[in-house]
Design an enzyme around this catalytic site. Structure first.
Site, short mmCIF file in Angstrom:
data_model
loop_
_atom_site.label_atom_id
_atom_site.label_comp_id
_atom_site.label_asym_id
_atom_site.label_seq_id
_atom_site.Cartn_x
_atom_site.Cartn_y
_atom_site.Cartn_z
N GLU A 212 6.60 -9.73 3.95
CA GLU A 212 7.89 -9.18 4.35
C GLU A 212 7.82 -7.67 4.32
O GLU A 212 7.39 -7.08 3.33
CB GLU A 212 9.01 -9.64 3.42
CG GLU A 212 10.37 -9.20 3.92
CD GLU A 212 11.25 -8.60 2.84
OE1 GLU A 212 11.77 -7.49 3.09
OE2 GLU A 212 11.42 -9.23 1.80
N TYR B 68 2.28 2.94 3.31
CA TYR B 68 3.55 2.46 3.85
C TYR B 68 4.71 2.83 2.93
O TYR B 68 5.77 3.26 3.41
CB TYR B 68 3.51 0.94 4.07
CG TYR B 68 2.80 0.56 5.35
CD1 TYR B 68 3.38 0.83 6.59
CD2 TYR B 68 1.57 -0.08 5.34
CE1 TYR B 68 2.74 0.49 7.77
CE2 TYR B 68 0.93 -0.42 6.52
CZ TYR B 68 1.52 -0.14 7.73
OH TYR B 68 0.89 -0.47 8.90
N ALA B 69 4.55 2.68 1.63
CA ALA B 69 5.63 2.99 0.69
C ALA B 69 6.10 4.44 0.83
O ALA B 69 7.30 4.73 0.74
CB ALA B 69 5.18 2.71 -0.74
N LYS C 60 0.84 -1.20 0.00
CA LYS C 60 0.00 0.00 0.00
C LYS C 60 0.88 1.25 0.00
O LYS C 60 1.91 1.30 0.65
CB LYS C 60 -0.93 0.00 1.21
CG LYS C 60 -2.03 -1.06 1.08
CD LYS C 60 -3.02 -1.02 2.21
CE LYS C 60 -3.89 0.19 2.23
NZ LYS C 60 -5.01 0.20 1.27
N SER C 61 0.40 2.27 -0.68
CA SER C 61 1.19 3.50 -0.82
C SER C 61 1.38 4.21 0.52
O SER C 61 2.37 4.90 0.71
CB SER C 61 0.55 4.44 -1.84
OG SER C 61 -0.73 4.86 -1.41
#
Length: 188
Positions: free
Chosen positions: A137, A114-115, A111-112
């Site tokens: 992971e 987190y990114a 998901k963005s």
């Protein structure tokens, strides 16, 4: 091969238990508080991680070898959050259990939310007739500790239905990660 819609995902979950537990809507709040969303989206399903984590540690100062992985390289953590040290990683499992049909392949993308914080979620494709909880992971690419929230969205699964059924499925090959129940370490 075509990407599958929310309508198809809901039908497959209801008729074939493809995802359990299944959330037919997109959940964005819990108890009046904003959370990282999970559940059915337009063309995918946002999965959650459970509260069971394996946090990588370098206490044993060993070489990371996927053929001879030392399980002592991880510390078990259970809780609503997991703090990943800088430039390290953790493993977790999904809340959801998956049963992938023989003519379907999935791709899972982080998901963005987190990114954009430097946290990368990596999951390999769910192959035709694979079944189990997904091992996730989380890589913390930042120089600071990073927080992962249990029971909230972490990645999106996109479903592709093939025009023809594969000759050999993951189940037919006796895949080594078939029916995994918890966080599963590398196997050879």
């Amino acid at each position: 091969m075509s990407i599958k819609s929310d309508k198809w995902i809901r039908r497959m979950a209801a008729e074939y238990n493809m995802i359990e537990p299944f959330e037919p809507n997109q959940i964005k709040q819990r108890n009046g508080e904003s959370i990282v969303s999970y559940g059915t989206s337009s063309y995918g399903y946002d999965i959650r991680c459970s509260d069971e984590f394996k946090l990588f540690t370098n206490l044993n100062s060993t070489i990371v070898d996927p053929k001879r992985f030392d399980s002592n390289s991880f510390v078990d953590v259970k809780g609503d959050i997991c703090i990943i040290p800088p430039n390290s990683f953790a493993l977790a499992r999904t809340v959801e259990y998956f049963r992938i049909p023989r003519n379907v392949l999935t791709i899972c993308l982080g998901k963005s939310t987190y990114a954009r914080c430097g946290i990368i979620v990596n999951v390999t494709p769910f192959e035709p007739e694979w079944e189990g909880y997904v091992t996730l992971e989380f890589s913390n690419t930042t120089p600071l500790p990073a927080k992962i929230y249990a029971n909230e969205g972490v990645a999106q699964v996109i479903f592709f239905e093939s025009d023809e059924v594969c000759e050999t499925s993951y189940k037919d090959r006796n895949g080594k990660y078939q029916f995994q129940q918890g966080v599963t370490l590398p196997k050879i």
